[in-house]
Write a protein that holds these residues in place. Structure first.
Motif, PDB file in Angstrom:
ATOM      1  N   LEU A 169       0.157   4.995   0.472  1.00 32.65           N
ATOM      2  CA  LEU A 169      -0.948   5.862   0.877  1.00 32.65           C
ATOM      3  C   LEU A 169      -0.518   7.318   0.943  1.00 32.65           C
ATOM      4  O   LEU A 169       0.533   7.651   1.505  1.00 32.65           O
ATOM      5  CB  LEU A 169      -1.481   5.423   2.239  1.00 32.65           C
ATOM      6  CG  LEU A 169      -1.965   3.967   2.330  1.00 32.65           C
ATOM      7  CD1 LEU A 169      -2.403   3.653   3.750  1.00 32.65           C
ATOM      8  CD2 LEU A 169      -3.101   3.712   1.348  1.00 32.65           C
ATOM      9  N   GLU A 188       0.843  -1.194   0.000  1.00 28.05           N
ATOM     10  CA  GLU A 188       0.000   0.000   0.000  1.00 28.05           C
ATOM     11  C   GLU A 188       0.879   1.245   0.000  1.00 28.05           C
ATOM     12  O   GLU A 188       1.789   1.357   0.829  1.00 28.05           O
ATOM     13  CB  GLU A 188      -0.905   0.026   1.247  1.00 28.05           C
ATOM     14  CG  GLU A 188      -1.976  -1.044   1.286  1.00 28.05           C
ATOM     15  CD  GLU A 188      -3.203  -0.673   0.462  1.00 28.05           C
ATOM     16  OE1 GLU A 188      -3.236   0.428  -0.125  1.00 28.05           O
ATOM     17  OE2 GLU A 188      -4.141  -1.487   0.408  1.00 28.05           O
ATOM     18  N   LYS A 243      -9.132   5.628   2.317  1.00 27.29           N
ATOM     19  CA  LYS A 243      -9.159   4.403   3.123  1.00 27.29           C
ATOM     20  C   LYS A 243      -9.397   4.679   4.605  1.00 27.29           C
ATOM     21  O   LYS A 243     -10.016   3.878   5.297  1.00 27.29           O
ATOM     22  CB  LYS A 243      -7.874   3.610   2.933  1.00 27.29           C
ATOM     23  CG  LYS A 243      -7.663   3.191   1.469  1.00 27.29           C
ATOM     24  CD  LYS A 243      -6.898   1.902   1.333  1.00 27.29           C
ATOM     25  CE  LYS A 243      -6.872   1.425  -0.110  1.00 27.29           C
ATOM     26  NZ  LYS A 243      -6.315   0.074  -0.270  1.00 27.29           N
TER      27      LYS A 243
END
Length: 458
Positions: A218, A216, A271
């Protein structure tokens, strides 16, 4: 978050509810109000145009004109389009890779990356039962390394030692090797930020991503920067293979434009949202459907129950459920514990946007509810009582009330008011306890069951 938008939309929809028929004029006026509310919330203009067009097409169709409750159906259309705008469903972290799964955090200086790294580590540890290692590669701001080290110690998560004299890539490689050696589930890498987007920062982030191969990547962005947050997210997305966004300081953003624009502009899901500066209880998974309900003043009961059960604990919730079900035994010891639990959960301020109708209250009323001082005075009064008085409030007569007031630094009037409020609460809980309904049932139930009844549009 979304305070201003919620108030504006509530005012607009109030005129539509209860109408037996909606004309094109009604719909046009409502859409104009929605458009102005979104623009005032700092939502990107292209996003507003597309949103209004989508609502208009559905509102002018048979879906509304043939409905027996057209006003409610129109509001449902707005809700559904808000959900679609923000991404339809919660986009979970994808950690289904060979451990350790690496999460790389990128963003500008001051966006809250370091605090977010700690919040995310704690969330993964408590909610997902993962073994997490934290590391800072911000060699340009030595305080960031000290900050992460202190945060890790506070939350009980291991932090890989790094030093400003080292190269960021060396730190990342060594941290990854350490995570592999200790069989960690997740490695969270906090990167350096700048005051603005520049080539050097992007190049370093790309090199770090190439070294650690993140599951991930982010982008962490301050929600309070509004349109700047969207523009920065777009620039990062063009340079890096972002997998999602974390919005920080969401509780300080009364407009909410960033949350409504980022997905549409970048195509990347939000998220998590960060709330408050405290690491504990400061990170929430982003659920578009729940957020849409908050925006429209319908609250978010599912998240509220999840938060209560997480913070209170299932065993304690069941004990309280049993007391409420029996309609007796709720004393001032329990009341004090409820006050403390509310404070641990962030006070009323953290719960207000999850309670239906709170967005329609005047700003003064919301401010009064969010004030922690009255609750602390109530706790001070209860603390000044003897254990026997807390268990048997009926014995607290005039002389005891004067002693309690003097001991808590309050007045007899305030003590009388507390006892009166408590008596009313006892009566209310007795009613709620009959048949196992009410608050007790709410505390003990599975939050997902709340979704089975559908949304409150009709």
């Amino acid at each position: 978050m979304f305070d201003n938008l919620t108030q504006k939309l509530s005012q607009s929809f109030r005129n539509l509810r209860g109408q037996g028929r909606l004309s094109e004029d009604n719909i046009r006026d409502a859409l104009r109000d929605v458009r102005m509310a979104l623009l005032e919330a700092d939502v990107a203009l292209p996003v507003v145009k597309d949103f209004i067009q989508a609502v208009r097409e559905r509102a002018l169709g048979e879906e509304v004109t043939r409905s027996l409750t057209p006003g409610q159906v129109f509001i449902k259309i707005v809700h559904d389009e808000l959900v679609a705008l923000m991404g339809a469903t919660n986009d979970r972290l994808d950690l289904q890779v060979r451990p350790p799964a690496v999460i790389l955090l990128a963003g500008l200086q001051g966006s809250g990356k370091t605090t977010t790294a700690a919040k995310l580590a704690l969330w993964l540890t408590e909610r997902e039962k993962k073994r997490v290692l934290l590391v800072s590669t911000d060699v340009y701001r030595p305080a960031a390394m000290d900050q992460l080290r202190n945060l890790g110690r506070d939350i009980g998560v291991e932090v890989f030692p790094s030093d400003p004299s080292q190269a960021p890539l060396t730190i990342a490689r060594d941290a990854l090797a350490e995570a592999q050696r200790k069989v960690m589930d997740v490695l969270i890498v906090d990167t350096a930020g700048r005051l603005h987007v520049d080539e050097e920062m992007m190049r370093e982030a790309k090199d770090l991503a190439a070294v650690v191969q993140p599951a991930e990547l982010l982008f962490v962005v301050d929600a309070m920067t509004g349109q700047d947050a969207v523009n920065t997210a777009k620039a990062f997305d063009a340079a890096l293979p972002l997998t999602g966004v974390i919005l920080t300081k969401a509780d300080g953003d009364a407009r909410g434009g960033a949350a409504l624009s980022i997905r549409a502009v970048t195509g990347k899901p939000i998220k998590f949202i960060g709330v408050g500066e405290k690491v504990r209880k400061g990170l929430e998974p982003f659920h578009p459907d729940r957020m849409a309900s908050r925006i429209l003043g319908m609250g978010d009961i599912v998240s509220l129950v999840e938060q209560v059960q997480q913070d209170v604990g299932q065993e304690q919730a069941q004990r309280m459920t049993e007391k409420l079900r029996k309609g007796k035994g709720f004393d001032l010891e329990d009341f004090r514990e409820q006050l403390r639990q509310l404070e641990r959960m962030g006070g009323m301020a953290s719960l207000m946007d999850k309670l239906p109708g709170m967005g329609e209250l005047p700003a003064e009323a919301q401010s009064a509810l969010a004030d922690q001082k009255p609750m602390r005075r109530l706790e001070a009064i209860i603390n000044s009582m003897t254990p026997q008085e807390r268990r048997h409030p009926e014995i607290i007569k005039a002389s005891r009330r004067r002693r309690i007031a003097a001991g808590s630094g309050t007045t007899v009037t305030e003590v009388n008011r507390l006892l009166k409020q408590f008596e009313m609460m006892q009566k209310m809980f007795k009613k709620m306890g009959k048949g196992g309904k009410g608050l007790g049932r709410l505390l003990g139930m599975n939050p997902r069951n709340l979704l089975k009844g559908g949304l409150p549009f009709s």
